[in-house]
Each structure stands twice: as structure tokens, then as C-alpha cells.
Motif scaffolding. Structure first.
Motif, mmCIF file in Angstrom:
data_model
loop_
_atom_site.group_PDB
_atom_site.id
_atom_site.type_symbol
_atom_site.label_atom_id
_atom_site.label_comp_id
_atom_site.label_asym_id
_atom_site.label_seq_id
_atom_site.Cartn_x
_atom_site.Cartn_y
_atom_site.Cartn_z
ATOM 1 N N UNK A 20 -3.847 -3.992 6.840
ATOM 2 C CA UNK A 20 -5.074 -3.608 6.150
ATOM 3 C C UNK A 20 -4.951 -2.318 5.353
ATOM 4 N N UNK A 21 -3.724 -2.007 4.952
ATOM 5 C CA UNK A 21 -3.529 -0.805 4.163
ATOM 6 C C UNK A 21 -2.289 -0.061 4.602
ATOM 7 N N UNK A 22 -2.202 1.222 4.229
ATOM 8 C CA UNK A 22 -0.982 1.989 4.489
ATOM 9 C C UNK A 22 -1.297 3.448 4.767
ATOM 10 N N UNK A 23 -0.452 4.034 5.597
ATOM 11 C CA UNK A 23 -0.414 5.481 5.793
ATOM 12 C C UNK A 23 0.741 5.973 4.928
ATOM 13 N N UNK A 24 0.420 6.673 3.850
ATOM 14 C CA UNK A 24 1.388 6.993 2.800
ATOM 15 C C UNK A 24 1.797 8.452 2.919
ATOM 16 N N UNK A 25 3.112 8.704 2.964
ATOM 17 C CA UNK A 25 3.615 10.066 3.049
ATOM 18 C C UNK A 25 4.007 10.619 1.706
ATOM 19 N N UNK A 26 5.311 10.599 1.397
ATOM 20 C CA UNK A 26 5.828 11.250 0.202
ATOM 21 C C UNK A 26 5.140 10.846 -1.092
ATOM 22 N N UNK A 27 4.862 9.564 -1.259
ATOM 23 C CA UNK A 27 4.243 9.087 -2.498
ATOM 24 C C UNK A 27 2.824 9.604 -2.675
ATOM 25 N N UNK A 28 2.207 10.109 -1.611
ATOM 26 C CA UNK A 28 0.831 10.599 -1.724
ATOM 27 C C UNK A 28 0.742 11.912 -2.480
ATOM 28 N N UNK A 29 1.866 12.599 -2.647
ATOM 29 C CA UNK A 29 1.849 13.904 -3.306
ATOM 30 C C UNK A 29 1.782 13.795 -4.819
ATOM 31 N N UNK A 30 2.114 12.621 -5.342
ATOM 32 C CA UNK A 30 2.166 12.405 -6.780
ATOM 33 C C UNK A 30 0.972 11.553 -7.205
ATOM 34 N N UNK A 31 0.130 12.096 -8.060
ATOM 35 C CA UNK A 31 -1.084 11.381 -8.468
ATOM 36 C C UNK A 31 -0.757 10.047 -9.119
ATOM 37 N N UNK A 32 0.273 10.012 -9.954
ATOM 38 C CA UNK A 32 0.631 8.762 -10.633
ATOM 39 C C UNK A 32 0.993 7.676 -9.614
ATOM 40 N N UNK A 33 1.687 8.064 -8.540
ATOM 41 C CA UNK A 33 2.032 7.097 -7.503
ATOM 42 C C UNK A 33 0.788 6.603 -6.776
ATOM 43 N N UNK A 34 -0.141 7.501 -6.506
ATOM 44 C CA UNK A 34 -1.380 7.110 -5.822
ATOM 45 C C UNK A 34 -2.175 6.130 -6.679
ATOM 46 N N UNK A 35 -2.308 6.437 -7.952
ATOM 47 C CA UNK A 35 -3.023 5.535 -8.856
ATOM 48 C C UNK A 35 -2.285 4.206 -8.951
ATOM 49 N N UNK A 36 -0.957 4.259 -8.991
ATOM 50 C CA UNK A 36 -0.169 3.029 -9.032
ATOM 51 C C UNK A 36 -0.381 2.164 -7.806
ATOM 52 N N UNK A 37 -0.442 2.782 -6.626
ATOM 53 C CA UNK A 37 -0.685 2.023 -5.399
ATOM 54 C C UNK A 37 -2.092 1.456 -5.380
ATOM 55 N N UNK A 38 -3.051 2.265 -5.787
ATOM 56 C CA UNK A 38 -4.440 1.794 -5.834
ATOM 57 C C UNK A 38 -4.570 0.596 -6.775
ATOM 58 N N UNK A 39 -3.959 0.704 -7.942
ATOM 59 C CA UNK A 39 -4.045 -0.373 -8.932
ATOM 60 C C UNK A 39 -3.303 -1.622 -8.476
ATOM 61 N N UNK A 40 -2.200 -1.428 -7.740
ATOM 62 C CA UNK A 40 -1.422 -2.582 -7.271
ATOM 63 C C UNK A 40 -2.183 -3.416 -6.271
ATOM 64 N N UNK A 41 -3.199 -2.839 -5.656
ATOM 65 C CA UNK A 41 -3.948 -3.533 -4.606
ATOM 66 C C UNK A 41 -5.287 -4.065 -5.107
ATOM 67 N N UNK A 42 -5.543 -3.986 -6.407
ATOM 68 C CA UNK A 42 -6.818 -4.490 -6.940
ATOM 69 C C UNK A 42 -6.884 -6.003 -6.815
#
Length: 246
Positions: free
Chosen positions: A224-246
Motif C-alpha cells: 500500500x505504498x513505500x517508506x522512502x529513504x534516499x530518494x525522498x531528499x530530491x524533489x524531482x524524485x518525489x514528484x516522479x514517484x507520486x506521478x508514477x502511482x497515479x
């Protein structure tokens, strides 16, 4: 069973000053489009005051640890009530780094989860095996035993994060099949603990999650989702993950 809303819990670990945290939040606001996914920023406690107001609407904040005590002479500790007052919704308990570097036992993790709930927070209870346990085939039994002990006396208002220790910060990632296998086993254990309420408890995967693998990892019916470590520090990665799950 209706699948619970997907949660991305962004664990910054010991990164970002309050100034850097606000700059990150403002950057996120420029490119973030709220959708089906819930975002929660698990920031250092010093960043929490004011962070919620800087983040885009609908993004929650949480803490990375909480005291097992309600209040008192516990120098350096932070209570659930204190965290709630600075807008925390969630708190991580039992992360593998806390277990390893601070010798937190399952009993301590359960006590922290109980205090979190008493203070109005939703605990994200972390469980997971080391590489040697997996290689000898004991990963399911180990993780479920850890889960039961770490939720002793804890109510069903929680999130569980499965984080194979061998995949945290190593670049190694469990396969989507690995994540679903363990999430399904965790779901079964939760049913034994909480009955019908287990279906609404979110089970997250944590360990080297990135925009290019998150969709496959979260595709399983029990993830039901993810606990994200290193990738959470980069906004572009966060937006990419959010968009990938739409």
C-alpha cells in the motif's frame, strides 16, 4: 477488500536544516499535483514547526522517532504530545537503524507505538530481516515474529513498513514479488491480531525505492505504498514517484 489509499512516507533521516526543509517544501509546491497518493514527510523533529504550513495542501508531516514515555526526566527525548503539537500526523518506530544503532528491542518499539497512539499519532511500525536471515530462508517467520512482538498492546490505527535490512541504502531492492510475498504474510498476521480491521491497515515496502521501480513494487494487492529513504531528499524524485502511482 478495497485496497487502502497508497502512502508515500518520505524518511529524510538526519538530513535538512529547518531552512533547507522549507526550501524543499517550496520547491515541491511548484511541481506537485495532489492525486490518489498520500504524501507524508518524515522530517527531523527540529524541522517540524512550520514545515506543515510550507508544504502544499494535503501533504502530511511526521517524525522519525518518539519516546516510549509520556513525559518526565528523560533528557533528549521527545513525547508524542510534543510532536502532535507541531503538526505531526505520523511517527516512525522501530526503524532498522534505531534497532541497530540504539539497540531498540521489540518491546521498546511496542511501547513507543503505544505512546504514539496515546498522543494522537499514527505509528509506522518497521519490521524486516537481515541478509543472513533471508539467505537461510527464515525471512517470513523472523519478520512475523518481530511484527507480533513490536505491536504488543498496539491498536489497529497503525501502518506497517516492511524494510528488508539488506536493501536499505545499498542500492539492492527486493523484487515486486518479494515485496508482495512478505506484505501478504504480514497481512495474514495482522488478520490474526486485528481481525476484520486488518484490511484497512496499510503495509509499506521500504528499501532503495525510486521513481523507476515504485509502480511495480506497489502493484501487488497487499503493498500500500513505500517508506522512502534516499530518494525522498530530491524533489524531482518525489514528484516522479507520486506521478508514477497515479
Amino acid at each position: 477488500m478495497t485496497k487502502p489509499r497508497t502512502l508515500l512516507a518520505l524518511n529524510w533521516k538526519m538530513n535538512k536544516t529547518p531552512t533547507e526543509a522549507k526550501a524543499w517544501a517550496r520547491e515541491l509546491a511548484h511541481g506537485y499535483h495532489r492525486g490518489e497518493v498520500e504524501l507524508a514527510v518524515m522530517a527531523p523533529a527540529i524541522d517540524l514547526p512550520g514545515l506543515k504550513e510550507t508544504l502544499p495542501g494535503g501533504v502530511d508531516v511526521g517524525a522519525q522517532d518518539v519516546s516510549q514515555h509520556e513525559s518526565g526526566a528523560y533528557t533528549g527525548e521527545i513525547s508524542a504530545t510534543m510532536l502532535r503539537e507541531v503538526n505531526a500526523t505520523y511517527v516512525i518506530v522501530g526503524h532498522s537503524e534505531r534497532r541497530q544503532y540504539h539497540n531498540e528491542t521489540d518491546a521498546v518499539v511496542a511501547a513507543k507505538a503505544r505512546q504514539a497512539q496515546a498522543g494522537g499519532l499514527t505509528p509506522i511500525v518497521c519490521v524486516g530481516e537481515s541478509l543472513d536471515v533471508r539467505e537461510r530462508g527464515g525471512h517470513v517467520d523472523f519478520t512475523l515474529d518481530q511484527l507480533r512482538a513490536s505491536t504488543e498492546g498496539v491498536g489497529p490505527e497503525l501502518v506497517v513498513a516492511y524494510e528488508p535490512v539488506w536493501a536499505i541504502g545499498t542500492g539492492r531492492t527486493a523484487t515486486a514479488q518479494d515485496a508482495e510475498e512478505m506484505a501478504a504474510a504480514i497481512r495474514g498476521a495482522l488478520e490474526g491480531l486485528y481481525g476484520d480491521q486488518a484490511g484497512s491497515i496499510r503495509v509499506l515496502y521500504g528499501g532503495s525505492v525510486k521513481p523507476d521501480n515504485i509502480a511495480s513494487i506497489c502493484a501487488g494487492p497487499n503493498v500500500n505504498g513505500a517508506l522512502v529513504g534516499g530518494a525522498s531528499l530530491n524533489v524531482a524524485d518525489v514528484i516522479g514517484m507520486n506521478d508514477a502511482l497515479k
